[in-house]
Design a protein around this motif. Sequence first.
Motif, PDB file in Angstrom:
ATOM      1  N   ALA A  97      29.877  10.228  74.752  1.00 49.26           N
ATOM      2  CA  ALA A  97      30.064  10.553  73.344  1.00 49.26           C
ATOM      3  C   ALA A  97      30.863  11.855  73.271  1.00 49.26           C
ATOM      4  O   ALA A  97      30.349  12.920  73.617  1.00 49.26           O
ATOM      5  N   VAL A  98      32.113  11.755  72.850  1.00 53.01           N
ATOM      6  CA  VAL A  98      33.018  12.912  72.858  1.00 53.01           C
ATOM      7  C   VAL A  98      33.157  13.466  71.449  1.00 53.01           C
ATOM      8  O   VAL A  98      33.531  12.740  70.517  1.00 53.01           O
ATOM      9  N   CYS A  99      32.850  14.756  71.295  1.00 50.34           N
ATOM     10  CA  CYS A  99      32.967  15.444  70.004  1.00 50.34           C
ATOM     11  C   CYS A  99      33.980  16.575  70.129  1.00 50.34           C
ATOM     12  O   CYS A  99      33.910  17.368  71.067  1.00 50.34           O
ATOM     13  N   VAL A 100      34.897  16.643  69.185  1.00 57.35           N
ATOM     14  CA  VAL A 100      35.935  17.674  69.179  1.00 57.35           C
ATOM     15  C   VAL A 100      35.466  18.870  68.362  1.00 57.35           C
ATOM     16  O   VAL A 100      34.924  18.709  67.265  1.00 57.35           O
ATOM     17  N   ASP A 101      35.684  20.073  68.898  1.00 57.33           N
ATOM     18  CA  ASP A 101      35.304  21.303  68.182  1.00 57.33           C
ATOM     19  C   ASP A 101      36.502  22.243  68.134  1.00 57.33           C
ATOM     20  O   ASP A 101      37.195  22.433  69.138  1.00 57.33           O
ATOM     21  N   GLU A 102      36.752  22.834  66.957  1.00 61.11           N
ATOM     22  CA  GLU A 102      37.920  23.689  66.759  1.00 61.11           C
ATOM     23  C   GLU A 102      37.546  25.161  66.615  1.00 61.11           C
ATOM     24  O   GLU A 102      38.177  25.901  65.853  1.00 61.11           O
ATOM     25  N   THR A 103      36.553  25.620  67.346  1.00 62.43           N
ATOM     26  CA  THR A 103      36.191  27.043  67.307  1.00 62.43           C
ATOM     27  C   THR A 103      37.398  27.885  67.724  1.00 62.43           C
ATOM     28  O   THR A 103      37.942  27.696  68.816  1.00 62.43           O
ATOM     29  N   ASP A 147      18.647  -6.485  79.385  1.00 56.30           N
ATOM     30  CA  ASP A 147      17.395  -5.921  79.896  1.00 56.30           C
ATOM     31  C   ASP A 147      17.505  -4.440  80.219  1.00 56.30           C
ATOM     32  O   ASP A 147      16.505  -3.733  80.284  1.00 56.30           O
ATOM     33  N   SER A 148      18.729  -3.971  80.441  1.00 59.64           N
ATOM     34  CA  SER A 148      18.909  -2.571  80.877  1.00 59.64           C
ATOM     35  C   SER A 148      19.638  -1.712  79.858  1.00 59.64           C
ATOM     36  O   SER A 148      19.897  -0.536  80.116  1.00 59.64           O
ATOM     37  N   VAL A 149      19.965  -2.286  78.691  1.00 60.72           N
ATOM     38  CA  VAL A 149      20.771  -1.550  77.734  1.00 60.72           C
ATOM     39  C   VAL A 149      20.076  -0.277  77.246  1.00 60.72           C
ATOM     40  O   VAL A 149      20.732   0.732  76.961  1.00 60.72           O
ATOM     41  N   HIS A 150      18.727  -0.296  77.178  1.00 61.21           N
ATOM     42  CA  HIS A 150      18.000   0.907  76.739  1.00 61.21           C
ATOM     43  C   HIS A 150      18.143   2.059  77.723  1.00 61.21           C
ATOM     44  O   HIS A 150      18.040   3.226  77.334  1.00 61.21           O
ATOM     45  N   ASP A 151      18.382   1.746  78.985  1.00 56.73           N
ATOM     46  CA  ASP A 151      18.470   2.788  80.014  1.00 56.73           C
ATOM     47  C   ASP A 151      19.903   3.168  80.347  1.00 56.73           C
ATOM     48  O   ASP A 151      20.142   3.921  81.294  1.00 56.73           O
ATOM     49  N   LEU A 152      20.848   2.669  79.597  1.00 58.71           N
ATOM     50  CA  LEU A 152      22.251   2.937  79.885  1.00 58.71           C
ATOM     51  C   LEU A 152      22.569   4.420  79.669  1.00 58.71           C
ATOM     52  O   LEU A 152      22.255   4.972  78.614  1.00 58.71           O
ATOM     53  N   PRO A 153      23.168   5.089  80.665  1.00 60.55           N
ATOM     54  CA  PRO A 153      23.486   6.523  80.511  1.00 60.55           C
ATOM     55  C   PRO A 153      24.434   6.773  79.338  1.00 60.55           C
ATOM     56  O   PRO A 153      25.430   6.069  79.170  1.00 60.55           O
ATOM     57  N   SER A 154      24.108   7.781  78.548  1.00 59.42           N
ATOM     58  CA  SER A 154      24.960   8.200  77.427  1.00 59.42           C
ATOM     59  C   SER A 154      25.149   9.707  77.549  1.00 59.42           C
ATOM     60  O   SER A 154      24.186  10.462  77.378  1.00 59.42           O
ATOM     61  N   ARG A 155      26.358  10.154  77.834  1.00 54.15           N
ATOM     62  CA  ARG A 155      26.601  11.573  78.111  1.00 54.15           C
ATOM     63  C   ARG A 155      27.300  12.248  76.940  1.00 54.15           C
ATOM     64  O   ARG A 155      28.372  11.810  76.514  1.00 54.15           O
ATOM     65  N   PRO A 156      26.728  13.342  76.414  1.00 55.09           N
ATOM     66  CA  PRO A 156      27.399  14.089  75.339  1.00 55.09           C
ATOM     67  C   PRO A 156      28.429  15.064  75.907  1.00 55.09           C
ATOM     68  O   PRO A 156      28.170  15.770  76.891  1.00 55.09           O
ATOM     69  N   ILE A 157      29.593  15.099  75.284  1.00 54.35           N
ATOM     70  CA  ILE A 157      30.683  15.979  75.722  1.00 54.35           C
ATOM     71  C   ILE A 157      31.300  16.655  74.500  1.00 54.35           C
ATOM     72  O   ILE A 157      31.574  16.001  73.490  1.00 54.35           O
ATOM     73  N   VAL A 158      31.517  17.961  74.591  1.00 55.39           N
ATOM     74  CA  VAL A 158      32.217  18.709  73.551  1.00 55.39           C
ATOM     75  C   VAL A 158      33.564  19.153  74.106  1.00 55.39           C
ATOM     76  O   VAL A 158      33.630  19.750  75.194  1.00 55.39           O
ATOM     77  N   VAL A 159      34.636  18.860  73.379  1.00 53.62           N
ATOM     78  CA  VAL A 159      35.975  19.294  73.779  1.00 53.62           C
ATOM     79  C   VAL A 159      36.426  20.417  72.847  1.00 53.62           C
ATOM     80  O   VAL A 159      36.550  20.208  71.632  1.00 53.62           O
ATOM     81  N   LEU A 160      36.652  21.599  73.406  1.00 51.50           N
ATOM     82  CA  LEU A 160      37.156  22.724  72.619  1.00 51.50           C
ATOM     83  C   LEU A 160      38.680  22.641  72.588  1.00 51.50           C
ATOM     84  O   LEU A 160      39.320  22.626  73.645  1.00 51.50           O
ATOM     85  N   THR A 161      39.252  22.581  71.394  1.00 51.11           N
ATOM     86  CA  THR A 161      40.699  22.425  71.275  1.00 51.11           C
ATOM     87  C   THR A 161      41.444  23.739  71.006  1.00 51.11           C
ATOM     88  O   THR A 161      42.666  23.788  71.139  1.00 51.11           O
ATOM     89  N   ARG A 162      40.703  24.795  70.625  1.00 50.07           N
ATOM     90  CA  ARG A 162      41.381  26.054  70.289  1.00 50.07           C
ATOM     91  C   ARG A 162      40.805  27.253  71.040  1.00 50.07           C
ATOM     92  O   ARG A 162      41.210  28.387  70.786  1.00 50.07           O
ATOM     93  N   VAL A 174      24.671  19.078  77.944  1.00 46.30           N
ATOM     94  CA  VAL A 174      25.849  18.838  77.113  1.00 46.30           C
ATOM     95  C   VAL A 174      27.028  19.573  77.741  1.00 46.30           C
ATOM     96  O   VAL A 174      27.045  20.799  77.788  1.00 46.30           O
ATOM     97  N   THR A 175      28.005  18.826  78.214  1.00 43.11           N
ATOM     98  CA  THR A 175      29.165  19.406  78.874  1.00 43.11           C
ATOM     99  C   THR A 175      30.175  19.878  77.841  1.00 43.11           C
ATOM    100  O   THR A 175      30.529  19.140  76.918  1.00 43.11           O
ATOM    101  N   VAL A 176      30.643  21.134  77.998  1.00 38.97           N
ATOM    102  CA  VAL A 176      31.663  21.697  77.112  1.00 38.97           C
ATOM    103  C   VAL A 176      32.890  22.003  77.959  1.00 38.97           C
ATOM    104  O   VAL A 176      32.797  22.721  78.964  1.00 38.97           O
ATOM    105  N   LEU A 177      34.032  21.449  77.575  1.00 41.98           N
ATOM    106  CA  LEU A 177      35.245  21.632  78.365  1.00 41.98           C
ATOM    107  C   LEU A 177      36.476  21.584  77.475  1.00 41.98           C
ATOM    108  O   LEU A 177      36.368  21.426  76.267  1.00 41.98           O
ATOM    109  N   ASN A 178      37.651  21.737  78.109  1.00 41.00           N
ATOM    110  CA  ASN A 178      38.917  21.616  77.397  1.00 41.00           C
ATOM    111  C   ASN A 178      39.544  20.252  77.689  1.00 41.00           C
ATOM    112  O   ASN A 178      39.126  19.559  78.615  1.00 41.00           O
ATOM    113  N   ALA A 179      40.554  19.905  76.918  1.00 42.52           N
ATOM    114  CA  ALA A 179      41.135  18.567  77.009  1.00 42.52           C
ATOM    115  C   ALA A 179      41.677  18.262  78.405  1.00 42.52           C
ATOM    116  O   ALA A 179      41.586  17.128  78.873  1.00 42.52           O
ATOM    117  N   ASP A 180      42.226  19.282  79.083  1.00 40.17           N
ATOM    118  CA  ASP A 180      42.803  19.021  80.407  1.00 40.17           C
ATOM    119  C   ASP A 180      41.739  18.744  81.473  1.00 40.17           C
ATOM    120  O   ASP A 180      42.069  18.307  82.582  1.00 40.17           O
TER     121      ASP A 180
END
Length: 212
Positions: A97-103, A147-162, A174-180
């Motif tokens: 799950a990728v979320c963009v942040d413009e801080t 049967d395994s959909v409930h256990d499927l890994p879902s990783r949160p990611i924040v991309v800082l653009t500025r 929660v991993t925070v990184l840049n686009a590159d």
Amino acid sequence: MRRYLIALVVIALLAGSFFRSAEQSGSKIMNMFGVLAIFLLGILGTMAAIRWQSRTGLKETEAALKSLEPDCVLTDWYSRGGGRPDYLVVGPGGMAAVCVDETPGNWSKKRAAAAVAAARGRAQNTVDWLRDRLGEAAPEVKGPLGDSVHDLPSRPIVVLTRRPATAAYTVAGVTVLNADQLAAHVRSLWERPLLSEQDRIQLTRLLRRLGA
């Protein structure tokens, strides 16, 4: 951006015209208009720079995500809200799950840390939203995946653009990184294949329908 550039040129020409008129006529009013034009030029220039940074960061993020294809299926929910991530990546090793942040990069460390913490919270909430949707989708998932959909890994990611991402920003899973750094990080989550190509397509279709 073109509109910003045109407006900047027009205001710059007006400022020059006001100052020339003030110099020739000695009019204080024209000089005041020139100062106001310079002030507006600064505000508009700042707005143009912010707009350019935002668009550039978003394009870099989308390019990084596109580079993951065809190993993954992408869903663009940017600015849709409603608990959705901006981008959903369904790959061989699960979902991201990728979320963009413009801080902004010029904010103080304290203010930026608070903004990034809020972005981490939003990213984690989008993972919870995905898990809720998976719970709804489970009865419709065909084959062994159901049967395994409930256990499927879902990783949160924040991309800082500025703002440059630092290791200190990554907290509580929660991993925070840049686009590159985005494409390499997502690929690193695929070390253990869990989903076939058909599974990825099926899961994405269900989530898109439930998130419509």
